[in-house]
Scaffold this motif. Sequence first.
Motif, PDB file in Angstrom:
ATOM      1  N   ASP A   1     -19.547   4.701 -32.319  1.00  0.00           N
ATOM      2  CA  ASP A   1     -20.570   3.694 -32.629  1.00  0.00           C
ATOM      3  C   ASP A   1     -19.961   2.333 -32.939  1.00  0.00           C
ATOM      4  O   ASP A   1     -18.948   2.227 -33.633  1.00  0.00           O
ATOM      5  N   ARG A   2     -20.630   1.316 -32.423  1.00  0.00           N
ATOM      6  CA  ARG A   2     -20.109  -0.052 -32.534  1.00  0.00           C
ATOM      7  C   ARG A   2     -21.028  -0.852 -33.459  1.00  0.00           C
ATOM      8  O   ARG A   2     -22.242  -0.837 -33.259  1.00  0.00           O
ATOM      9  N   PRO A   3     -20.475  -1.563 -34.465  1.00  0.00           N
ATOM     10  CA  PRO A   3     -21.366  -2.359 -35.327  1.00  0.00           C
ATOM     11  C   PRO A   3     -21.912  -3.577 -34.571  1.00  0.00           C
ATOM     12  O   PRO A   3     -21.136  -4.477 -34.235  1.00  0.00           O
ATOM     13  N   GLU A  47     -25.653 -11.454 -27.645  1.00  0.00           N
ATOM     14  CA  GLU A  47     -27.038 -10.979 -27.531  1.00  0.00           C
ATOM     15  C   GLU A  47     -27.955 -11.927 -26.753  1.00  0.00           C
ATOM     16  O   GLU A  47     -28.733 -11.474 -25.910  1.00  0.00           O
ATOM     17  N   PRO A  48     -27.861 -13.251 -26.972  1.00  0.00           N
ATOM     18  CA  PRO A  48     -28.742 -14.125 -26.188  1.00  0.00           C
ATOM     19  C   PRO A  48     -28.513 -14.001 -24.680  1.00  0.00           C
ATOM     20  O   PRO A  48     -29.422 -14.239 -23.894  1.00  0.00           O
ATOM     21  N   LEU A  49     -27.307 -13.601 -24.261  1.00  0.00           N
ATOM     22  CA  LEU A  49     -27.025 -13.485 -22.830  1.00  0.00           C
ATOM     23  C   LEU A  49     -27.468 -12.151 -22.248  1.00  0.00           C
ATOM     24  O   LEU A  49     -27.915 -12.071 -21.110  1.00  0.00           O
ATOM     25  N   ILE A  50     -27.319 -11.078 -23.040  1.00  0.00           N
ATOM     26  CA  ILE A  50     -27.548  -9.749 -22.443  1.00  0.00           C
ATOM     27  C   ILE A  50     -28.768  -9.026 -23.035  1.00  0.00           C
ATOM     28  O   ILE A  50     -29.202  -8.019 -22.491  1.00  0.00           O
ATOM     29  N   GLY A  51     -29.290  -9.558 -24.124  1.00  0.00           N
ATOM     30  CA  GLY A  51     -30.506  -8.980 -24.716  1.00  0.00           C
ATOM     31  C   GLY A  51     -30.204  -7.869 -25.702  1.00  0.00           C
ATOM     32  O   GLY A  51     -29.192  -7.160 -25.577  1.00  0.00           O
ATOM     33  N   PRO A  52     -31.113  -7.669 -26.685  1.00  0.00           N
ATOM     34  CA  PRO A  52     -30.869  -6.682 -27.740  1.00  0.00           C
ATOM     35  C   PRO A  52     -30.897  -5.236 -27.244  1.00  0.00           C
ATOM     36  O   PRO A  52     -30.398  -4.329 -27.906  1.00  0.00           O
ATOM     37  N   GLN A  99     -24.377  -2.545 -24.985  1.00  0.00           N
ATOM     38  CA  GLN A  99     -23.409  -3.104 -25.936  1.00  0.00           C
ATOM     39  C   GLN A  99     -23.808  -2.792 -27.387  1.00  0.00           C
ATOM     40  O   GLN A  99     -22.966  -2.635 -28.251  1.00  0.00           O
ATOM     41  N   PHE A 100     -25.128  -2.688 -27.627  1.00  0.00           N
ATOM     42  CA  PHE A 100     -25.610  -2.480 -28.998  1.00  0.00           C
ATOM     43  C   PHE A 100     -26.164  -1.068 -29.197  1.00  0.00           C
ATOM     44  O   PHE A 100     -26.739  -0.766 -30.240  1.00  0.00           O
ATOM     45  N   ALA A 101     -26.033  -0.220 -28.177  1.00  0.00           N
ATOM     46  CA  ALA A 101     -26.633   1.121 -28.278  1.00  0.00           C
ATOM     47  C   ALA A 101     -25.646   2.097 -28.910  1.00  0.00           C
ATOM     48  O   ALA A 101     -24.511   2.207 -28.453  1.00  0.00           O
ATOM     49  N   ASN A 102     -26.083   2.780 -29.927  1.00  0.00           N
ATOM     50  CA  ASN A 102     -25.218   3.742 -30.612  1.00  0.00           C
ATOM     51  C   ASN A 102     -25.829   5.135 -30.576  1.00  0.00           C
ATOM     52  O   ASN A 102     -26.885   5.347 -29.992  1.00  0.00           O
TER      53      ASN A 102
END
Length: 467
Positions: A93-95, A103-108, A112-115
Amino acid sequence: MIAVFLSLVFVILYLLWLYLSRDQEKNRKIPGVEPTSKEDGNLSDIRAAGGFQNYLEKLHVKLGPIVSFWYGQVYTVSIASPELFKQHLHPFDRPPLFFKLFEPLIGPASIQFANGEDGRCRRKMYDRAFAHDKFGSYYKSFQKSADAIVKRWSLKGEDDVIPLNDETYNFTVRTAMCSMLGEYCEDNDVIYGFRKAYLKAQEELSKVIGGDPSHCEKVHTIQDFNEAMDFMKKTVKLALEHHKNTTCQRTLVVDEILEYAPNDEIVLSDCLTYLIGSFHNTGNMLAVCLYYLAKDEVIQEKVYNEIVQVLGEDGLVDESNLRDLKYMHQVIDESIRCGGSGMYAARYQEADITLGGFKIPKNTPVIQALGYVMKDEKIWPLPTKFDPDRFSEENMKDRSLFAFKPFGFSGKRVCPGYKLVHPKSAVFLATVLRRFKIKLHGDQHMEYAHGLGTHSSEEIWAKLVKR
Ligand code: HEM
Protein backbone atom coordinates in the motif's frame (compact mmCIF):
# COMPACT_ATOMS: atom_id res chain seq x y z
CA MET A 1 22.08 -28.69 43.27
CA ILE A 2 22.92 -25.10 44.23
CA ALA A 3 25.10 -24.83 41.15
CA VAL A 4 22.19 -25.98 38.91
CA PHE A 5 19.84 -23.54 40.64
CA LEU A 6 22.30 -20.64 40.21
CA SER A 7 22.86 -21.49 36.52
CA LEU A 8 19.11 -21.55 36.00
CA VAL A 9 18.72 -18.14 37.66
CA PHE A 10 21.59 -16.82 35.55
CA VAL A 11 20.02 -18.09 32.31
CA ILE A 12 16.62 -16.60 33.23
CA LEU A 13 18.20 -13.25 34.11
CA TYR A 14 20.17 -13.27 30.86
CA LEU A 15 17.04 -14.03 28.80
CA LEU A 16 15.15 -11.29 30.64
CA TRP A 17 17.94 -8.83 29.88
CA LEU A 18 17.95 -9.83 26.22
CA TYR A 19 14.17 -9.39 26.03
CA LEU A 20 14.20 -6.00 27.76
CA SER A 21 17.10 -4.65 25.72
CA ARG A 22 15.39 -5.78 22.51
CA ASP A 23 12.28 -3.90 23.59
CA GLN A 24 14.36 -0.88 24.50
CA GLU A 25 16.01 -1.07 21.08
CA LYS A 26 12.59 -1.10 19.46
CA ASN A 27 11.48 1.96 21.41
CA ARG A 28 14.54 4.04 20.49
CA LYS A 29 13.54 7.29 18.91
CA ILE A 30 14.21 7.63 15.19
CA PRO A 31 16.61 10.55 14.52
CA GLY A 32 14.46 13.35 13.24
CA VAL A 33 13.15 16.86 13.48
CA GLU A 34 10.34 18.34 15.53
CA PRO A 35 7.47 19.99 13.64
CA THR A 36 8.16 23.67 12.94
CA SER A 37 4.47 24.44 13.34
CA LYS A 38 1.62 22.41 14.79
CA GLU A 39 -0.55 22.84 11.69
CA ASP A 40 2.05 22.48 8.97
CA GLY A 41 4.65 20.22 10.59
CA ASN A 42 7.81 20.65 8.53
CA LEU A 43 6.10 21.79 5.33
CA SER A 44 7.68 25.25 5.61
CA ASP A 45 11.13 23.56 5.88
CA ILE A 46 10.30 21.51 2.79
CA ARG A 47 9.40 24.70 0.92
CA ALA A 48 12.58 26.42 2.17
CA ALA A 49 14.71 23.46 0.98
CA GLY A 50 13.27 23.92 -2.55
CA GLY A 51 11.04 20.86 -2.56
CA PHE A 52 10.54 17.43 -1.07
CA GLN A 53 13.51 15.72 -2.74
CA ASN A 54 15.98 18.36 -1.57
CA TYR A 55 14.54 18.22 1.92
CA LEU A 56 14.92 14.44 2.12
CA GLU A 57 18.52 14.75 0.98
CA LYS A 58 19.31 17.37 3.61
CA LEU A 59 17.77 15.25 6.39
CA HIS A 60 19.61 12.09 5.39
CA VAL A 61 22.96 13.87 5.06
CA LYS A 62 22.49 15.34 8.53
CA LEU A 63 20.84 12.49 10.44
CA GLY A 64 21.73 9.24 8.65
CA PRO A 65 19.89 6.51 6.76
CA ILE A 66 16.68 6.54 8.80
CA VAL A 67 15.05 9.85 9.66
CA SER A 68 11.68 11.18 10.76
CA PHE A 69 9.83 14.42 10.09
CA TRP A 70 6.30 15.81 9.94
CA TYR A 71 4.59 16.05 6.58
CA GLY A 72 1.90 18.46 7.72
CA GLN A 73 0.39 16.63 10.67
CA VAL A 74 1.56 13.22 9.53
CA TYR A 75 4.55 11.66 11.28
CA THR A 76 6.71 10.26 8.47
CA VAL A 77 9.83 8.12 8.28
CA SER A 78 12.30 8.04 5.40
CA ILE A 79 14.81 5.26 4.77
CA ALA A 80 17.92 5.50 2.61
CA SER A 81 20.25 2.50 2.61
CA PRO A 82 20.36 -0.89 0.88
CA GLU A 83 20.17 -2.61 4.29
CA LEU A 84 17.00 -0.72 5.26
CA PHE A 85 15.43 -1.29 1.83
CA LYS A 86 15.97 -5.03 2.31
CA GLN A 87 13.99 -4.86 5.55
CA HIS A 88 11.02 -3.21 3.81
CA LEU A 89 10.39 -5.70 1.03
CA HIS A 90 6.75 -6.59 1.38
CA PRO A 91 4.37 -3.67 1.90
CA PHE A 92 2.16 -2.95 -1.09
CA ASP A 93 0.00 0.00 0.00
CA ARG A 94 1.15 3.46 -0.98
CA PRO A 95 0.33 6.58 1.09
CA PRO A 96 -1.58 8.75 -1.43
CA LEU A 97 -0.57 11.96 0.38
CA PHE A 98 2.95 11.90 -1.07
CA PHE A 99 1.80 11.58 -4.66
CA LYS A 100 -0.96 14.15 -4.45
CA LEU A 101 0.91 16.42 -6.86
CA PHE A 102 0.12 13.98 -9.69
CA GLU A 103 -3.58 13.85 -8.86
CA PRO A 104 -4.66 16.81 -11.02
CA LEU A 105 -3.07 15.05 -14.03
CA ILE A 106 -4.27 11.50 -13.52
CA GLY A 107 -7.34 11.86 -11.29
CA PRO A 108 -8.15 10.49 -7.82
CA ALA A 109 -9.40 7.19 -9.24
CA SER A 110 -5.95 6.32 -10.64
CA ILE A 111 -4.20 3.08 -9.74
CA GLN A 112 -1.47 5.31 -8.29
CA PHE A 113 -3.77 5.87 -5.29
CA ALA A 114 -5.45 2.45 -5.17
CA ASN A 115 -4.56 0.28 -2.19
CA GLY A 116 -5.71 -2.99 -0.59
CA GLU A 117 -7.63 -5.54 -2.63
CA ASP A 118 -8.55 -3.02 -5.34
CA GLY A 119 -4.92 -1.95 -5.95
CA ARG A 120 -3.62 -5.52 -5.93
CA CYS A 121 -6.26 -6.80 -8.35
CA ARG A 122 -5.82 -3.94 -10.79
CA ARG A 123 -2.05 -4.39 -10.80
CA LYS A 124 -2.34 -8.13 -11.30
CA MET A 125 -4.64 -7.71 -14.29
CA TYR A 126 -2.79 -4.82 -15.92
CA ASP A 127 0.61 -6.52 -15.49
CA ARG A 128 -0.56 -9.13 -18.02
CA ALA A 129 0.12 -6.53 -20.74
CA PHE A 130 3.83 -6.66 -19.89
CA ALA A 131 4.24 -10.44 -19.91
CA HIS A 132 7.16 -11.85 -21.85
CA ASP A 133 5.09 -13.08 -24.82
CA LYS A 134 3.79 -9.53 -25.52
CA PHE A 135 7.21 -7.99 -26.10
CA GLY A 136 7.57 -8.60 -29.84
CA SER A 137 4.97 -5.93 -30.65
CA TYR A 138 6.57 -3.39 -28.29
CA TYR A 139 9.89 -3.58 -30.17
CA LYS A 140 8.10 -2.95 -33.48
CA SER A 141 6.35 0.08 -32.10
CA PHE A 142 9.59 1.51 -30.59
CA GLN A 143 11.42 0.99 -33.88
CA LYS A 144 8.78 2.90 -35.84
CA SER A 145 9.16 5.90 -33.52
CA ALA A 146 12.98 5.80 -33.64
CA ASP A 147 12.88 5.63 -37.46
CA ALA A 148 10.64 8.70 -37.52
CA ILE A 149 13.22 10.64 -35.46
CA VAL A 150 16.10 9.57 -37.71
CA LYS A 151 14.11 10.56 -40.79
CA ARG A 152 13.58 14.05 -39.39
CA TRP A 153 17.18 14.42 -38.20
CA SER A 154 18.46 13.38 -41.63
CA LEU A 155 17.04 16.62 -43.03
CA LYS A 156 19.21 18.70 -40.67
CA GLY A 157 22.44 20.34 -41.79
CA GLU A 158 25.69 20.12 -39.82
CA ASP A 159 25.17 23.69 -38.55
CA ASP A 160 21.68 23.04 -37.21
CA VAL A 161 21.30 22.54 -33.48
CA ILE A 162 18.74 20.21 -31.95
CA PRO A 163 17.12 20.43 -28.49
CA LEU A 164 17.87 17.11 -26.78
CA ASN A 165 15.12 17.27 -24.13
CA ASP A 166 12.53 18.13 -26.69
CA GLU A 167 13.65 15.39 -29.06
CA THR A 168 13.79 12.60 -26.50
CA TYR A 169 10.39 13.67 -25.18
CA ASN A 170 9.11 13.50 -28.73
CA PHE A 171 10.33 9.93 -29.00
CA THR A 172 8.99 8.75 -25.67
CA VAL A 173 5.57 10.43 -26.02
CA ARG A 174 5.20 8.80 -29.43
CA THR A 175 6.26 5.35 -28.22
CA ALA A 176 4.07 5.68 -25.13
CA MET A 177 0.98 6.68 -27.08
CA CYS A 178 1.39 4.03 -29.77
CA SER A 179 2.34 1.18 -27.44
CA MET A 180 -0.23 2.00 -24.75
CA LEU A 181 -3.22 3.31 -26.75
CA GLY A 182 -2.83 1.73 -30.17
CA GLU A 183 -3.20 2.66 -33.81
CA TYR A 184 -5.16 5.93 -33.40
CA CYS A 185 -2.01 7.51 -31.93
CA GLU A 186 0.18 6.83 -34.92
CA ASP A 187 -1.02 10.13 -36.39
CA ASN A 188 1.55 12.94 -35.98
CA ASP A 189 -1.12 15.55 -35.23
CA VAL A 190 -2.60 13.42 -32.45
CA ILE A 191 0.82 12.94 -30.86
CA TYR A 192 1.80 16.58 -31.25
CA GLY A 193 -1.53 17.81 -29.81
CA PHE A 194 -1.37 15.51 -26.80
CA ARG A 195 2.23 16.38 -26.08
CA LYS A 196 1.57 20.11 -26.29
CA ALA A 197 -1.39 19.80 -23.93
CA TYR A 198 0.60 17.68 -21.47
CA LEU A 199 3.48 20.16 -21.39
CA LYS A 200 1.03 23.01 -20.76
CA ALA A 201 -0.72 21.11 -17.97
CA GLN A 202 2.63 20.17 -16.42
CA GLU A 203 3.90 23.75 -16.63
CA GLU A 204 0.79 25.16 -14.93
CA LEU A 205 0.92 22.49 -12.25
CA SER A 206 4.62 23.07 -11.53
CA LYS A 207 3.98 26.82 -11.20
CA VAL A 208 1.17 26.27 -8.70
CA ILE A 209 3.09 23.73 -6.63
CA GLY A 210 6.22 25.86 -6.23
CA GLY A 211 8.02 23.87 -3.54
CA ASP A 212 4.84 22.64 -1.89
CA PRO A 213 2.74 19.76 -3.28
CA SER A 214 -0.10 20.58 -0.87
CA HIS A 215 -0.98 23.52 -3.17
CA CYS A 216 -1.73 21.29 -6.14
CA GLU A 217 -5.54 21.50 -5.82
CA LYS A 218 -5.42 25.19 -6.74
CA VAL A 219 -4.47 24.29 -10.30
CA HIS A 220 -8.09 23.37 -11.02
CA THR A 221 -8.93 27.08 -11.00
CA ILE A 222 -6.53 27.78 -13.87
CA GLN A 223 -8.18 27.88 -17.24
CA ASP A 224 -5.12 26.90 -19.30
CA PHE A 225 -4.67 23.83 -17.12
CA ASN A 226 -8.30 22.78 -17.43
CA GLU A 227 -8.27 23.24 -21.20
CA ALA A 228 -5.09 21.20 -21.55
CA MET A 229 -6.52 18.40 -19.39
CA ASP A 230 -9.79 18.39 -21.37
CA PHE A 231 -7.78 18.00 -24.56
CA MET A 232 -5.73 15.12 -23.15
CA LYS A 233 -8.82 13.31 -21.89
CA LYS A 234 -10.59 13.79 -25.20
CA THR A 235 -7.59 12.31 -27.04
CA VAL A 236 -7.57 9.26 -24.77
CA LYS A 237 -11.31 8.75 -25.21
CA LEU A 238 -11.05 8.98 -29.01
CA ALA A 239 -8.12 6.55 -29.00
CA LEU A 240 -10.12 4.09 -26.88
CA GLU A 241 -13.17 4.32 -29.17
CA HIS A 242 -10.95 3.74 -32.19
CA HIS A 243 -9.19 0.83 -30.51
CA LYS A 244 -12.45 -0.86 -29.54
CA ASN A 245 -13.58 -0.73 -33.16
CA THR A 246 -10.42 -2.17 -34.71
CA THR A 247 -9.83 -5.86 -35.21
CA CYS A 248 -6.34 -6.08 -33.75
CA GLN A 249 -4.91 -8.50 -31.21
CA ARG A 250 -6.00 -7.48 -27.71
CA THR A 251 -2.53 -7.25 -26.16
CA LEU A 252 -2.20 -3.64 -24.99
CA VAL A 253 -2.49 -2.38 -21.44
CA VAL A 254 -5.67 -0.53 -22.48
CA ASP A 255 -7.22 -3.90 -23.31
CA GLU A 256 -6.60 -5.01 -19.73
CA ILE A 257 -7.85 -1.69 -18.39
CA LEU A 258 -11.01 -1.84 -20.52
CA GLU A 259 -11.63 -5.42 -19.44
CA TYR A 260 -11.02 -4.99 -15.74
CA ALA A 261 -11.63 -1.35 -14.66
CA PRO A 262 -15.12 -1.15 -13.14
CA ASN A 263 -16.15 2.28 -14.44
CA ASP A 264 -15.32 4.97 -17.00
CA GLU A 265 -13.61 7.24 -14.49
CA ILE A 266 -11.11 4.49 -13.59
CA VAL A 267 -10.60 3.62 -17.26
CA LEU A 268 -9.66 7.21 -18.06
CA SER A 269 -7.50 7.71 -14.96
CA ASP A 270 -5.59 4.47 -15.43
CA CYS A 271 -5.02 5.13 -19.15
CA LEU A 272 -3.58 8.55 -18.29
CA THR A 273 -1.45 7.04 -15.51
CA TYR A 274 0.12 4.40 -17.76
CA LEU A 275 0.53 6.84 -20.60
CA ILE A 276 2.24 9.56 -18.57
CA GLY A 277 4.23 6.99 -16.56
CA SER A 278 5.47 5.58 -19.82
CA PHE A 279 7.00 8.77 -21.26
CA HIS A 280 7.72 11.00 -18.29
CA ASN A 281 10.80 9.46 -16.66
CA THR A 282 12.07 7.74 -19.79
CA GLY A 283 12.10 11.00 -21.78
CA ASN A 284 14.12 12.77 -19.08
CA MET A 285 16.48 9.84 -18.73
CA LEU A 286 17.20 9.62 -22.47
CA ALA A 287 17.99 13.35 -22.58
CA VAL A 288 20.48 12.80 -19.74
CA CYS A 289 21.94 9.87 -21.66
CA LEU A 290 22.42 11.82 -24.91
CA TYR A 291 23.94 14.73 -22.99
CA TYR A 292 26.64 12.52 -21.45
CA LEU A 293 27.28 10.69 -24.73
CA ALA A 294 27.63 14.02 -26.53
CA LYS A 295 30.01 15.21 -23.81
CA ASP A 296 32.22 12.13 -23.88
CA GLU A 297 33.18 10.96 -27.35
CA VAL A 298 35.07 7.92 -26.04
CA ILE A 299 31.95 6.52 -24.37
CA GLN A 300 29.81 7.34 -27.41
CA GLU A 301 32.23 5.51 -29.73
CA LYS A 302 32.28 2.50 -27.43
CA VAL A 303 28.48 2.29 -27.60
CA TYR A 304 28.58 2.74 -31.39
CA ASN A 305 31.19 0.00 -31.86
CA GLU A 306 29.13 -2.40 -29.78
CA ILE A 307 26.02 -1.62 -31.85
CA VAL A 308 27.89 -2.45 -35.06
CA GLN A 309 29.47 -5.54 -33.56
CA VAL A 310 26.21 -6.98 -32.18
CA LEU A 311 23.71 -5.83 -34.80
CA GLY A 312 25.86 -5.48 -37.92
CA GLU A 313 25.33 -2.57 -40.31
CA ASP A 314 21.54 -2.56 -40.23
CA GLY A 315 20.23 -5.24 -37.82
CA LEU A 316 17.49 -4.18 -35.40
CA VAL A 317 17.35 -4.52 -31.63
CA ASP A 318 15.01 -7.29 -30.52
CA GLU A 319 14.56 -9.79 -27.71
CA SER A 320 17.23 -12.10 -29.10
CA ASN A 321 20.07 -9.55 -29.04
CA LEU A 322 19.10 -7.01 -26.37
CA ARG A 323 21.20 -8.72 -23.71
CA ASP A 324 24.27 -8.72 -25.96
CA LEU A 325 24.32 -4.92 -25.92
CA LYS A 326 26.09 -5.07 -22.56
CA TYR A 327 27.89 -1.74 -22.60
CA MET A 328 24.74 0.04 -23.78
CA HIS A 329 22.92 -1.44 -20.76
CA GLN A 330 25.61 0.02 -18.53
CA VAL A 331 25.17 3.42 -20.20
CA ILE A 332 21.38 3.28 -19.73
CA ASP A 333 21.67 2.29 -16.07
CA GLU A 334 24.21 5.02 -15.41
CA SER A 335 21.89 7.55 -17.10
CA ILE A 336 19.05 6.44 -14.85
CA ARG A 337 21.33 6.68 -11.80
CA CYS A 338 22.60 10.16 -12.68
CA GLY A 339 19.23 11.50 -13.80
CA GLY A 340 17.07 9.86 -11.16
CA SER A 341 18.33 11.57 -8.06
CA GLY A 342 14.90 12.83 -7.05
CA MET A 343 13.10 9.53 -7.16
CA TYR A 344 11.31 8.07 -4.22
CA ALA A 345 8.67 5.47 -3.50
CA ALA A 346 6.57 5.19 -0.36
CA ARG A 347 4.60 2.61 1.58
CA TYR A 348 2.61 2.20 4.75
CA GLN A 349 1.65 -0.96 6.58
CA GLU A 350 -1.28 -2.05 8.72
CA ALA A 351 0.85 -3.49 11.54
CA ASP A 352 3.81 -2.22 13.57
CA ILE A 353 7.14 -3.15 11.98
CA THR A 354 10.83 -2.74 12.83
CA LEU A 355 13.30 -1.02 10.53
CA GLY A 356 16.97 -0.69 11.47
CA GLY A 357 16.07 -1.65 15.04
CA PHE A 358 13.46 1.13 15.33
CA LYS A 359 9.79 0.49 15.83
CA ILE A 360 7.62 1.95 13.09
CA PRO A 361 4.05 2.26 14.32
CA LYS A 362 1.36 0.88 12.02
CA ASN A 363 0.08 3.22 9.28
CA THR A 364 3.22 5.39 9.41
CA PRO A 365 4.22 6.43 5.88
CA VAL A 366 7.72 5.22 5.03
CA ILE A 367 9.48 7.03 2.21
CA GLN A 368 11.98 4.90 0.29
CA ALA A 369 14.59 7.45 -0.83
CA LEU A 370 15.63 5.58 -4.00
CA GLY A 371 17.36 8.55 -5.62
CA TYR A 372 19.37 9.44 -2.54
CA VAL A 373 20.81 5.91 -2.35
CA MET A 374 21.70 6.01 -6.05
CA LYS A 375 23.93 9.01 -5.32
CA ASP A 376 25.30 7.94 -1.92
CA GLU A 377 29.06 8.51 -2.13
CA LYS A 378 29.78 5.64 0.25
CA ILE A 379 28.37 3.33 -2.43
CA TRP A 380 29.12 5.35 -5.57
CA PRO A 381 32.46 7.18 -5.30
CA LEU A 382 32.36 10.57 -7.13
CA PRO A 383 28.58 10.16 -7.43
CA THR A 384 27.98 13.00 -9.90
CA LYS A 385 30.48 11.60 -12.40
CA PHE A 386 28.94 9.76 -15.36
CA ASP A 387 30.77 6.44 -15.43
CA PRO A 388 29.05 3.46 -17.10
CA ASP A 389 31.81 1.15 -15.82
CA ARG A 390 30.15 1.26 -12.40
CA PHE A 391 27.72 -1.27 -13.89
CA SER A 392 30.31 -3.66 -15.33
CA GLU A 393 30.03 -7.24 -14.04
CA GLU A 394 33.29 -6.82 -12.18
CA ASN A 395 32.22 -3.62 -10.41
CA MET A 396 28.73 -4.89 -9.59
CA LYS A 397 30.06 -8.01 -7.84
CA ASP A 398 30.54 -6.43 -4.43
CA ARG A 399 27.67 -3.94 -4.50
CA SER A 400 24.29 -4.66 -2.98
CA LEU A 401 21.54 -5.01 -5.59
CA PHE A 402 19.50 -2.68 -3.38
CA ALA A 403 21.92 0.17 -4.09
CA PHE A 404 20.25 0.62 -7.48
CA LYS A 405 16.48 0.34 -7.35
CA PRO A 406 15.16 3.09 -9.62
CA PHE A 407 11.91 1.22 -10.23
CA GLY A 408 11.12 0.56 -6.57
CA PHE A 409 11.40 -2.77 -4.80
CA SER A 410 8.57 -3.48 -2.42
CA GLY A 411 5.39 -5.50 -2.70
CA LYS A 412 4.15 -6.53 -6.11
CA ARG A 413 4.09 -2.85 -6.96
CA VAL A 414 7.40 -1.94 -8.50
CA CYS A 415 7.12 0.16 -11.66
CA PRO A 416 5.08 -1.93 -14.14
CA GLY A 417 7.03 -0.45 -17.05
CA TYR A 418 10.50 -1.41 -15.84
CA LYS A 419 10.80 -4.15 -18.46
CA LEU A 420 10.12 -1.64 -21.25
CA VAL A 421 12.79 0.88 -20.33
CA HIS A 422 15.87 -0.96 -21.63
CA PRO A 423 14.24 -2.17 -24.87
CA LYS A 424 12.85 1.28 -25.63
CA SER A 425 16.14 3.04 -24.85
CA ALA A 426 18.24 0.46 -26.71
CA VAL A 427 16.09 0.73 -29.87
CA PHE A 428 16.40 4.52 -29.71
CA LEU A 429 20.16 4.60 -29.11
CA ALA A 430 20.99 1.92 -31.68
CA THR A 431 18.88 3.66 -34.33
CA VAL A 432 20.20 7.20 -33.83
CA LEU A 433 23.84 6.50 -32.92
CA ARG A 434 24.31 4.26 -35.94
CA ARG A 435 23.42 7.21 -38.19
CA PHE A 436 24.78 10.21 -36.27
CA LYS A 437 27.56 11.32 -33.97
CA ILE A 438 26.10 13.64 -31.37
CA LYS A 439 28.14 16.63 -30.20
CA LEU A 440 27.29 19.27 -27.63
CA HIS A 441 26.78 22.74 -29.04
CA GLY A 442 29.31 24.88 -27.17
CA ASP A 443 30.17 24.44 -23.54
CA GLN A 444 27.05 23.39 -21.66
CA HIS A 445 26.72 22.01 -18.19
CA MET A 446 23.55 20.22 -17.19
CA GLU A 447 21.98 21.09 -13.84
CA TYR A 448 19.19 18.93 -12.47
CA ALA A 449 15.85 20.30 -11.35
CA HIS A 450 13.22 18.37 -9.36
CA GLY A 451 9.60 18.98 -10.12
CA LEU A 452 7.17 16.29 -11.19
CA GLY A 453 10.33 14.24 -11.73
CA THR A 454 14.04 14.92 -12.16
CA HIS A 455 14.98 16.69 -15.38
CA SER A 456 17.63 19.02 -16.70
CA SER A 457 16.87 22.58 -15.63
CA GLU A 458 17.49 23.99 -19.11
CA GLU A 459 17.30 22.70 -22.66
CA ILE A 460 20.48 21.00 -23.92
CA TRP A 461 21.53 21.83 -27.47
CA ALA A 462 23.47 19.45 -29.69
CA LYS A 463 24.75 19.13 -33.24
CA LEU A 464 24.54 16.05 -35.43
CA VAL A 465 27.35 14.74 -37.59
CA LYS A 466 26.25 12.11 -40.14
CA ARG A 467 28.20 8.84 -39.99
C1 HEM B 1 13.35 5.41 -16.47
C2 HEM B 1 12.08 5.05 -16.49
C3 HEM B 1 11.19 4.83 -15.30
C4 HEM B 1 11.45 4.98 -13.96
C5 HEM B 1 12.75 5.40 -13.31
C6 HEM B 1 10.23 4.65 -13.24
C7 HEM B 1 10.12 4.65 -11.86
C8 HEM B 1 8.96 4.32 -11.17
C9 HEM B 1 8.85 4.22 -9.74
C10 HEM B 1 9.98 4.45 -8.73
C11 HEM B 1 7.57 3.89 -9.44
C12 HEM B 1 6.98 3.65 -8.04
C13 HEM B 1 7.23 2.18 -7.68
C14 HEM B 1 6.86 1.84 -6.26
O1 HEM B 1 5.97 2.46 -5.68
O2 HEM B 1 7.49 0.91 -5.73
C15 HEM B 1 6.85 3.80 -10.69
C16 HEM B 1 5.50 3.53 -10.79
C17 HEM B 1 4.82 3.47 -11.99
N1 HEM B 1 5.38 3.49 -13.26
FE1 HEM B 1 7.33 3.80 -13.71
N2 HEM B 1 9.26 4.32 -14.14
C18 HEM B 1 9.81 4.39 -15.41
C19 HEM B 1 9.18 4.05 -16.60
C20 HEM B 1 7.87 3.64 -16.70
C21 HEM B 1 7.26 3.14 -17.91
C22 HEM B 1 7.97 2.92 -19.27
C23 HEM B 1 5.94 2.90 -17.63
C24 HEM B 1 4.92 2.34 -18.61
C25 HEM B 1 4.13 1.33 -18.32
C26 HEM B 1 5.73 3.25 -16.23
C27 HEM B 1 4.51 3.20 -15.56
C28 HEM B 1 4.37 3.33 -14.19
C29 HEM B 1 3.09 3.23 -13.49
C30 HEM B 1 1.71 3.04 -14.15
C31 HEM B 1 3.36 3.30 -12.11
C32 HEM B 1 2.34 3.22 -10.96
C33 HEM B 1 2.03 1.76 -10.68
C34 HEM B 1 1.15 1.50 -9.46
O3 HEM B 1 0.58 2.43 -8.92
O4 HEM B 1 1.05 0.33 -9.06
N3 HEM B 1 6.93 3.67 -15.70
N4 HEM B 1 7.71 4.03 -11.74
